[in-house]
Design an enzyme around this catalytic site. Structure first.
Site, mmCIF file in Angstrom:
data_model
loop_
_atom_site.group_PDB
_atom_site.id
_atom_site.type_symbol
_atom_site.label_atom_id
_atom_site.label_comp_id
_atom_site.label_asym_id
_atom_site.label_seq_id
_atom_site.Cartn_x
_atom_site.Cartn_y
_atom_site.Cartn_z
ATOM 1 N N CYS A 12 0.864 -1.172 0.000
ATOM 2 C CA CYS A 12 0.000 0.000 0.000
ATOM 3 C C CYS A 12 0.911 1.236 0.000
ATOM 4 O O CYS A 12 2.140 1.124 0.112
ATOM 5 C CB CYS A 12 -0.898 0.017 1.238
ATOM 6 S SG CYS A 12 0.016 0.133 2.797
ATOM 7 N N CYS A 94 3.100 5.511 8.735
ATOM 8 C CA CYS A 94 2.098 5.597 7.675
ATOM 9 C C CYS A 94 1.215 6.821 7.922
ATOM 10 O O CYS A 94 0.767 7.043 9.049
ATOM 11 C CB CYS A 94 1.248 4.332 7.642
ATOM 12 S SG CYS A 94 -0.182 4.454 6.544
ATOM 13 N N GLU A 124 0.762 -0.994 16.001
ATOM 14 C CA GLU A 124 0.031 0.213 15.606
ATOM 15 C C GLU A 124 -0.941 0.634 16.699
ATOM 16 O O GLU A 124 -1.033 1.816 17.048
ATOM 17 C CB GLU A 124 -0.719 -0.026 14.300
ATOM 18 C CG GLU A 124 -1.552 1.188 13.866
ATOM 19 C CD GLU A 124 -2.472 0.873 12.708
ATOM 20 O OE1 GLU A 124 -2.101 0.047 11.859
ATOM 21 O OE2 GLU A 124 -3.576 1.448 12.659
ATOM 22 N N THR A 160 -5.860 0.903 11.508
ATOM 23 C CA THR A 160 -6.092 1.192 10.096
ATOM 24 C C THR A 160 -6.387 -0.047 9.270
ATOM 25 O O THR A 160 -7.011 0.048 8.216
ATOM 26 C CB THR A 160 -4.875 1.917 9.492
ATOM 27 O OG1 THR A 160 -3.704 1.110 9.655
ATOM 28 C CG2 THR A 160 -4.652 3.256 10.165
ATOM 29 N N SER A 260 2.027 -5.389 3.177
ATOM 30 C CA SER A 260 3.469 -5.335 3.434
ATOM 31 C C SER A 260 4.236 -6.372 2.611
ATOM 32 O O SER A 260 5.376 -6.695 2.937
ATOM 33 C CB SER A 260 3.737 -5.545 4.927
ATOM 34 O OG SER A 260 3.156 -6.758 5.371
#
Length: 653
Positions: A12, A94, A124, A160, A260
């Protein structure tokens, strides 16, 4: 068996950005570490290690050099500690994770009880929790949401990569857990797109291969949604994990990959599935497009395995557009490509193929898809024509107008020739073989992301350094790292100026203070003068009420005259303080530029006003003369006091 790739798969934007930043940070002259694996992919972590970028699990392990904050982000305490250790921080968080962190911070600081929807131990989620001062509830399931106590105000953010359906189910429960529910939907659209593409493909195939790190949450979720669609799915990290018995009686297989997962890992899996002879050998037809793997490259031809009884051959002229000087410039062993079958019954027993013609047939579909989705494609600038440049894009000829090459119009286009850039299709006409593209749109998108990231880091009152980018009559624009902020002419100097050029020039390095931030409009209001104290206050400290000073008339008004008594300090002589007689207009007494003596009547520091008097200055001067006369001259002069100073007595009477 046929093999299909999910439309949205692999890296991404946030992961690609993190990898690019990490590779740019590689430095042979100092140690470089990522704080934790930069992404959840062991192959990429090994690749970075080969580039001299090590992985540290804790900040304490890093003594000096550069530290790369991974895509999952960290809490504010890590930034503070890194600064104390004087480490060079490369922030690869990110942008979507950064948005979630800031949302949690804003909710926490405005009095909401923060609820983070995500996996409790995911890095995260831990970083988002840190931005909420570790005073938040982490919820992963509807059952955990049901167990939460009632709060008057709840603020919701999400990991996310969390599944959209799970997020909606939990939010529905949280609505009954508070009076005021504020929702920040921080799920990345790239995650939604990958999951939807995986589900769509899973419904059409017999088996799904999901490629990505075993500790990657978004990859594991891809495998889960494929299974939920009723299709067997296998989660692997590399091609070596593929097992032939998975594909028994399988006619159609699908491949997807987590955010990833590098493209080269996906290609290895695809190639391995073909090498295991899992594809049916079918009769080739002239004009059909097939996929194959390059197994040999010579100066003027390429050999390719297409799963047929004989190898295919691609002549140099059919290899690429524009035609390369040698096949080695356009092909490499192991590369997977699509080719068009030209001849299946040649004299030497080889299959004649064309990549150029296959590209032309598929290019327009891909260009139309990119046009609809406003997604960039790779193009190579091959030449200059009137009004712009020619570009090779997906094997066909494209055109980029000069106005679409950069954010600002470029007159000399020579430097672009030979470059490979990204551009977005803005006009596609398949029938006319016409493709018009724009690099400017890509730069605008990148700039918007950078602007948003920068604006979120700035704060009113912050002092920053920038460079003067351009001047206007009303002020100066200062570039502070990709965003132009305006210093209004009134904020350039404490002194009165007529043009910005009196203070700054284009290219000057300046230090400014942020006065106002408008994130929606992407505007900054800056001040140059507020970096230092107003010199008026320092100057006025040297003045004393009652003192007589000399000054210059700087401006006339109906009600009096302004007199500059020190540089940057003006005072007002009211019209009633200009002369003993009645004065109708100040012009009767003084003119601009005239030197006058004035007495300081008052100093108003709060409103920056100084009151002056010409009458009292003259009176004090005459009184001084009178006193001097009495003590030194009167006894010997024979002149009476009435003769010399009678007018003083009359005025006082």
């Amino acid at each position: 068996m046929k093999i299909y790739l999910a439309e949205n798969r692999g890296f991404c934007y946030g992961v690609k950005r993190a990898i690019d930043l990490a590779l740019k940070a590689a430095d042979a002259n100092c140690p470089v570490h990522t704080l934790g694996p930069i992404i959840h992919n062991p192959q990429m972590v090994r690749h970075l290690k080969d580039q001299g970028i090590a992985t540290a699990d804790r900040l304490e392990e890093i003594a000096a050099g550069k530290i790369i904050i991974r895509s999952h982000g960290v809490g504010p305490e890590v930034y503070r500690q890194a600064e104390e250790k004087q480490l060079d921080v490369v922030d690869a968080t990110c942008p979507h994770v950064k948005k979630a962190q800031q949302a949690a911070y804003k909710l926490f600081t405005t009095g909401y009880r923060v609820v983070i929807i995500g996996e409790r131990h995911h890095p995260e989620v831990q970083s988002i929790l840190a931005w909420a001062n570790h005073e938040a509830d982490v919820v992963e399931t509807p059952q955990e949401a049901e167990a939460l106590p009632f709060h008057s105000r709840l603020g919701v953010v999400a990991q996310t990569t969390f599944a959209a359906e799970g997020f909606a189910a939990i939010v529905a429960i949280l609505q009954s857990k508070c009076e005021d529910l504020k929702i920040e939907r921080t799920i990345c659209t790239a995650t939604d797109l990958r999951q939807q593409a995986a589900v769509d493909l899973a419904k059409k195939v017999d088996i799904m291969i999901v490629v990505g790190g075993k500790n990657s949450a978004n990859t594991a979720r891809l495998a889960s949604v494929c299974r939920d669609a009723g299709t067997p799915a296998y989660h692997i990290e590399s091609a070596s994990e593929l097992k032939p018995d998975w594909f028994t009686c399988v006619h159609i297989a699908g491949i997807t990959a987590g955010a990833s997962t590098p493209d080269w890992v996906i290609e290895e899996v695809y190639s391995k599935m073909e090498e295991m002879n899992m594809t049916d050998v079918v009769k080739l037809e002239i004009g059909s497009i097939v996929k194959g793997t390059i197994v040999g490259v010579r100066h003027d031809e390429v050999f390719i395995d297409i799963g047929y009884k004989a190898e295919g051959i691609i002549p140099l002229a059919e290899l690429a557009y524009p035609a390369p000087q040698t096949a080695l410039d356009a092909a490499s062993i192991g590369q997977v490509i699509e080719v068009l079958v030209l001849d299946t019954d040649s004299a030497d027993g080889q299959v004649k193929l064309s990549k150029v013609q296959a590209d032309r047939l598929t290019a327009w579909d891909k260009l139309e898809q990119a046009f609809t989705a406003q997604q960039p494609v790779d193009v190579k600038i091959t030449g200059i024509v009137k009004g712009g440049v020619i570009a090779a894009v997906l094997g066909v000829r494209g055109f980029i107008p000069a106005s679409q090459l950069d954010l600002r119009f470029v007159e000399n286009l020579d430097s672009f020739v030979g470059q490979t850039i990204q551009a977005i299709p803005i006009e596609i006409e398949r029938d006319k073989q016409k493709a018009v593209l724009s690099r400017r749109l890509v730069l605008v998108q990148e700039k918007q992301i950078l602007e948003k990231e920068l604006l979120e880091k700035l704060a009113v009152g912050q002092t920053i350094t920038g460079k003067v980018s351009r001047l206007a009559n009303f002020g100066a624009f200062v570039d502070i790292g990709g965003i132009d902020g305006l210093v209004h002419i009134s904020d350039l100097s404490w002194q009165r100026i007529k043009t910005p050029q009196e203070v700054v020039n284009v290219g000057d390095e300046v230090t400014v203070v942020i006065l106002k931030i408008d994130i929606e409009a992407k505007k900054l209001s800056l001040s140059l003068k507020d970096v230092e104290r107003d010199p008026w206050y320092s100057t006025v400290e040297t003045l004393t009420v009652g003192a007589i000073v000399s000054g210059t008339v700087s401006k006339l008004a109906k009600f009096g005259a302004f007199v500059e008594i020190k540089k940057g300090v003006e005072g007002l002589v009211h019209i009633s303080e200009m002369a003993e007689r009645r004065v109708a207009h100040p012009e009767e007494i003084v003119s601009t530029g005239q030197q006058v003596a004035v007495k300081i009547l008052s100093i108003d520091r709060e409103n920056k006003r100084v009151g002056l008097s010409m009458i009292q200055a003259e009176q004090d001067k005459e009184r001084a003369e009178f006193s001097d006369y009495l003590t030194t001259q009167a006894p010997a002069s024979g002149v009476t006091l009435g003769d010399k100073f009678g007018h003083l007595f009359k005025r006082e009477d």
